[in-house]
Design an enzyme around this catalytic site. Structure first.
Site, PDB file in Angstrom:
ATOM      1  N   PRO A   2       0.817  -1.218   0.000  1.00  0.00           N
ATOM      2  CA  PRO A   2       0.000   0.000   0.000  1.00  0.00           C
ATOM      3  C   PRO A   2       0.854   1.273   0.000  1.00  0.00           C
ATOM      4  O   PRO A   2       1.588   1.530   0.940  1.00  0.00           O
ATOM      5  CB  PRO A   2      -0.804  -0.106   1.305  1.00  0.00           C
ATOM      6  CG  PRO A   2      -0.692  -1.533   1.731  1.00  0.00           C
ATOM      7  CD  PRO A   2       0.633  -1.996   1.211  1.00  0.00           C
ATOM      8  N   GLU A   3       0.788   2.002  -1.095  1.00  0.00           N
ATOM      9  CA  GLU A   3       1.423   3.316  -1.127  1.00  0.00           C
ATOM     10  C   GLU A   3       0.316   4.307  -1.465  1.00  0.00           C
ATOM     11  O   GLU A   3      -0.860   3.937  -1.485  1.00  0.00           O
ATOM     12  CB  GLU A   3       2.560   3.322  -2.150  1.00  0.00           C
ATOM     13  CG  GLU A   3       3.551   2.202  -1.835  1.00  0.00           C
ATOM     14  CD  GLU A   3       4.959   2.433  -2.347  1.00  0.00           C
ATOM     15  OE1 GLU A   3       5.327   3.593  -2.592  1.00  0.00           O
ATOM     16  OE2 GLU A   3       5.686   1.444  -2.490  1.00  0.00           O
ATOM     17  N   LYS A  51      -1.062   8.357   2.894  1.00  0.00           N
ATOM     18  CA  LYS A  51      -1.377   6.947   3.072  1.00  0.00           C
ATOM     19  C   LYS A  51      -2.481   6.723   4.110  1.00  0.00           C
ATOM     20  O   LYS A  51      -2.710   5.619   4.554  1.00  0.00           O
ATOM     21  CB  LYS A  51      -0.109   6.184   3.435  1.00  0.00           C
ATOM     22  CG  LYS A  51       0.917   6.251   2.283  1.00  0.00           C
ATOM     23  CD  LYS A  51       1.972   5.194   2.363  1.00  0.00           C
ATOM     24  CE  LYS A  51       3.156   5.650   3.163  1.00  0.00           C
ATOM     25  NZ  LYS A  51       4.237   4.635   3.182  1.00  0.00           N
ATOM     26  N   ASN A 173       8.079   2.570  -0.115  1.00  0.00           N
ATOM     27  CA  ASN A 173       9.395   2.051  -0.468  1.00  0.00           C
ATOM     28  C   ASN A 173       9.515   1.671  -1.939  1.00  0.00           C
ATOM     29  O   ASN A 173      10.562   1.866  -2.553  1.00  0.00           O
ATOM     30  CB  ASN A 173       9.723   0.845   0.417  1.00  0.00           C
ATOM     31  CG  ASN A 173      11.220   0.710   0.622  1.00  0.00           C
ATOM     32  OD1 ASN A 173      11.965   1.680   0.469  1.00  0.00           O
ATOM     33  ND2 ASN A 173      11.663  -0.488   0.937  1.00  0.00           N
ATOM     34  N   ARG A 254      14.457   0.903   6.569  1.00  0.00           N
ATOM     35  CA  ARG A 254      13.895   0.147   5.455  1.00  0.00           C
ATOM     36  C   ARG A 254      15.013  -0.418   4.605  1.00  0.00           C
ATOM     37  O   ARG A 254      16.164   0.005   4.705  1.00  0.00           O
ATOM     38  CB  ARG A 254      13.018   1.070   4.581  1.00  0.00           C
ATOM     39  CG  ARG A 254      11.920   1.775   5.338  1.00  0.00           C
ATOM     40  CD  ARG A 254      10.866   0.832   5.874  1.00  0.00           C
ATOM     41  NE  ARG A 254      10.065   0.253   4.801  1.00  0.00           N
ATOM     42  CZ  ARG A 254       9.031   0.848   4.237  1.00  0.00           C
ATOM     43  NH1 ARG A 254       8.659   2.055   4.610  1.00  0.00           N
ATOM     44  NH2 ARG A 254       8.344   0.248   3.275  1.00  0.00           N
TER      45      ARG A 254
END
Ligand SMILES: [Zn+2]
Length: 273
Positions: A2-3, A51, A173, A254
């Site tokens: 999910p972005e 988001k 990401n 990340r």
């Protein structure tokens, strides 16, 4: 993953399923909202901000101290909302992941593995989300403000700065990795050494906008499985441009994927000190 574009799509699905309808029932499976009953509440609209998902509701008179409320949720890495027809089986995810069910005469919305699920007065949205940078898919998208916020911390790596939702809201990401590849930028480049920050911000917006309205996220233009990204998820596979093995390393909290040839380290190289 999910972005911003996935969240935007999800908001649209919920809007089509529920906007303008009165809920006939709700079932919250999180402790903080376990006793909340939204029966009789009207869904005004569903929206996204970065988001974050915002389902805006109107409470019936006497049901709540204010009329306008927002059911907030965040998908993070693994959350999802699905809309089903009444009577349809809920097949998207295992039942133990369900956090909320909202029923209307025409649709049932099921939220799976949602994070930060909370009901707050709509007037309080700004307090909750005011820290966010300009929303890449918002109607009020402001690229100059995004550039200004990024540039305010020139020593931070561009890989970390793009994920910081206080700079601009919506890049996760996958888009970070792909964007930096397309711009030929090492993820370790300090923001202050990025030659054309405005161009990078503009491309971020185009990448997300191009994926609005579909669920397969692609930065290459190809929608076939295994061909949708240049570097993301492709560790040790050959770069689509130069054949160099794609790298994968931690950056901040990340992982990041990059092509060591197409995205050469900033000078002086951070490894060399
Ligand atoms: Zn390459």
């Amino acid at each position: 993953m999910p972005e911003g574009d996935t969240v935007w799509n999800t908001a649209r699905v919920l809007h089509r399923a529920l906007a303008g309808t009165r809920l006939t029932g709700s079932d919250f499976r999180v402790p903080a909202l376990a006793t909340t009953d939204l029966s009789g509440w009207t869904v005004r609209e569903s929206a996204s901000r970065g988001k974050h998902l915002l389902l805006r509701l109107t409470a019936p008179p006497q049901a709540a101290p204010a009329a306008d409320w927002t059911l907030h949720s965040h998908l993070r890495m693994d959350g999802a909302w699905r809309a089903y027809a009444p009577g349809e089986r809920w097949t998207a995810r295992p039942a133990h992941l369900i956090r909320v069910v909202l029923r209307s005469p025409e649709a049932v919305a099921v939220g799976y593995h949602l994070h930060e699920l909370a009901l707050l007065p709509t007037a309080g949205e700004e307090h909750l989300l005011g820290h966010l940078g300009p929303d890449l898919l918002g109607t009020d998208w402001d690229p100059d403000e995004a550039v200004r916020r990024l540039a305010a911390a020139p020593e931070v790596t561009i890989g970390e700065a793009l994920l910081d939702q206080r700079n601009l809201a919506g890049v996760g990401n996958l888009y970070k990795c792909e964007l930096l590849f397309l711009r030929g930028l090492s993820p370790w480049t300090p923001v202050g050494a990025v030659p054309d920050l405005a161009g990078t911000v503009a491309l971020a917006q185009r990448l997300l906008a191009a994926n609005r309205g579909r669920w397969t996220q692609s930065t290459t233009g190809a929608l076939r499985r295994g061909q949708t990204s240049y570097v993301y998820g492709r560790r040790a596979q050959p770069c689509r441009r130069c054949g160099t093995a794609i790298g994968k390393e931690e950056l901040g909290d990340r992982v990041t994927y990059w092509c060591p040839t197409c995205q050469p380290p900033p000078a002086p190289a951070p490894e060399a000190g």
